[in-house]
Design an enzyme around this catalytic site. Structure first.
Site, PDB file in Angstrom:
ATOM      1  N   HIS A  14     -11.631  35.261 -12.142  1.00  0.00           N
ATOM      2  CA  HIS A  14     -10.210  34.939 -12.192  1.00  0.00           C
ATOM      3  C   HIS A  14      -9.577  35.599 -13.406  1.00  0.00           C
ATOM      4  O   HIS A  14     -10.245  36.052 -14.325  1.00  0.00           O
ATOM      5  CB  HIS A  14      -9.959  33.415 -12.159  1.00  0.00           C
ATOM      6  CG  HIS A  14     -10.479  32.637 -13.329  1.00  0.00           C
ATOM      7  ND1 HIS A  14     -10.118  31.323 -13.558  1.00  0.00           N
ATOM      8  CD2 HIS A  14     -11.329  32.970 -14.324  1.00  0.00           C
ATOM      9  CE1 HIS A  14     -10.727  30.895 -14.647  1.00  0.00           C
ATOM     10  NE2 HIS A  14     -11.461  31.857 -15.121  1.00  0.00           N
ATOM     11  N   CYS A  23     -11.315  34.690 -22.697  1.00  0.00           N
ATOM     12  CA  CYS A  23     -11.071  34.300 -21.300  1.00  0.00           C
ATOM     13  C   CYS A  23      -9.743  34.844 -20.785  1.00  0.00           C
ATOM     14  O   CYS A  23      -9.369  34.611 -19.637  1.00  0.00           O
ATOM     15  CB  CYS A  23     -11.153  32.783 -21.126  1.00  0.00           C
ATOM     16  SG  CYS A  23     -12.849  32.203 -21.240  1.00  0.00           S
ATOM     17  N   HIS A  27     -12.870  37.615 -15.784  1.00  0.00           N
ATOM     18  CA  HIS A  27     -14.266  37.211 -15.935  1.00  0.00           C
ATOM     19  C   HIS A  27     -14.653  36.329 -14.759  1.00  0.00           C
ATOM     20  O   HIS A  27     -13.794  35.816 -14.051  1.00  0.00           O
ATOM     21  CB  HIS A  27     -14.479  36.483 -17.274  1.00  0.00           C
ATOM     22  CG  HIS A  27     -13.704  35.221 -17.369  1.00  0.00           C
ATOM     23  ND1 HIS A  27     -12.369  35.200 -17.674  1.00  0.00           N
ATOM     24  CD2 HIS A  27     -14.065  33.938 -17.147  1.00  0.00           C
ATOM     25  CE1 HIS A  27     -11.938  33.950 -17.649  1.00  0.00           C
ATOM     26  NE2 HIS A  27     -12.938  33.158 -17.331  1.00  0.00           N
ATOM     27  N   HIS A  29     -17.150  33.332 -12.625  1.00  0.00           N
ATOM     28  CA  HIS A  29     -17.833  32.038 -12.703  1.00  0.00           C
ATOM     29  C   HIS A  29     -18.652  31.831 -11.441  1.00  0.00           C
ATOM     30  O   HIS A  29     -18.305  32.344 -10.373  1.00  0.00           O
ATOM     31  CB  HIS A  29     -16.835  30.877 -12.787  1.00  0.00           C
ATOM     32  CG  HIS A  29     -16.048  30.846 -14.049  1.00  0.00           C
ATOM     33  ND1 HIS A  29     -16.596  30.484 -15.253  1.00  0.00           N
ATOM     34  CD2 HIS A  29     -14.752  31.140 -14.303  1.00  0.00           C
ATOM     35  CE1 HIS A  29     -15.664  30.540 -16.192  1.00  0.00           C
ATOM     36  NE2 HIS A  29     -14.531  30.947 -15.644  1.00  0.00           N
ATOM     37  N   HIS A  71     -16.506  35.820  -3.929  1.00  0.00           N
ATOM     38  CA  HIS A  71     -16.552  37.253  -4.249  1.00  0.00           C
ATOM     39  C   HIS A  71     -15.162  37.892  -4.296  1.00  0.00           C
ATOM     40  O   HIS A  71     -14.981  39.060  -3.907  1.00  0.00           O
ATOM     41  CB  HIS A  71     -17.494  38.001  -3.298  1.00  0.00           C
ATOM     42  CG  HIS A  71     -18.938  37.767  -3.635  1.00  0.00           C
ATOM     43  ND1 HIS A  71     -19.573  36.580  -3.341  1.00  0.00           N
ATOM     44  CD2 HIS A  71     -19.842  38.536  -4.272  1.00  0.00           C
ATOM     45  CE1 HIS A  71     -20.825  36.643  -3.777  1.00  0.00           C
ATOM     46  NE2 HIS A  71     -21.016  37.821  -4.358  1.00  0.00           N
ATOM     47  N   GLU A 131     -16.599  25.097 -13.560  1.00  0.00           N
ATOM     48  CA  GLU A 131     -16.520  26.524 -13.887  1.00  0.00           C
ATOM     49  C   GLU A 131     -17.831  26.982 -14.499  1.00  0.00           C
ATOM     50  O   GLU A 131     -18.225  28.133 -14.370  1.00  0.00           O
ATOM     51  CB  GLU A 131     -15.400  26.789 -14.906  1.00  0.00           C
ATOM     52  CG  GLU A 131     -14.038  26.939 -14.289  1.00  0.00           C
ATOM     53  CD  GLU A 131     -13.028  27.552 -15.249  1.00  0.00           C
ATOM     54  OE1 GLU A 131     -13.308  27.668 -16.467  1.00  0.00           O
ATOM     55  OE2 GLU A 131     -11.938  27.901 -14.774  1.00  0.00           O
TER      56      GLU A 131
END
Ligand SMILES: [Zn+2]
Length: 142
Positions: A14, A23, A27, A29, A71, A131
């Site tokens: 995201h 962040c 990046h 999760h 994905h 997350e």
């Protein structure tokens, strides 16, 4: 009160527009999703008799959520988000995205997921979205 619990996971990245710190970069999760469905009474007839909800029906709702995010890059549908998609679209074969009308934090995503499940007529009590193994958000309506 009966509460049943179903779990699913998906891998996604995201982008948090305007976030100061590491962040603030795209990046990823390994999201872990736990959904709880509640009822004071069990269903009294039909193939769901004796159940809060058919686990299969809840699992199907979770699969839709997984398919929406898995994905993909989760991007807010704002000016920055649209610029990001424009810059990435030169190579559409190597990425996929989903546009959402909110900043894709665990908080906003858990509320979105809660509402998606509720729209299916499932008496969702709580959505917990992890997350990381140690950071999650719980969303309930009350
Ligand atoms: Zn993140």
């Amino acid at each position: 009160m009966f509460i049943i619990k179903c779990e699913a996971g998906f891998d996604a990245s995201h982008y948090l527009s305007g976030y100061e710190g590491k962040c603030g970069k795209i990046h990823g999760h390994r999201y872990r999703l736990i959904v709880k469905v509640q009822s004071k009474e069990l269903k009294e007839s039909g193939s769901d008799r004796g159940m809060v909800e058919d686990f299969g029906y809840v699992k199907a709702a979770l699969k839709e959520i997984k398919d929406l995010f898995d994905h993909k890059i989760i991007i807010e549908d704002d000016e920055t988000g649209r610029r990001l998609i424009e810059s990435l679209s030169a190579m559409p074969e190597i990425f996929d995205y989903v546009l959402v009308p909110y900043r894709p934090t665990a908080e906003e995503m858990s509320r979105h997921i809660f509402n998606m499940i509720k729209e299916k007529g499932i008496a969702v009590h709580e959505v917990e979205l992890f997350e990381t193994p140690t950071n999650s958000c719980i969303y309930r309506e009350d």
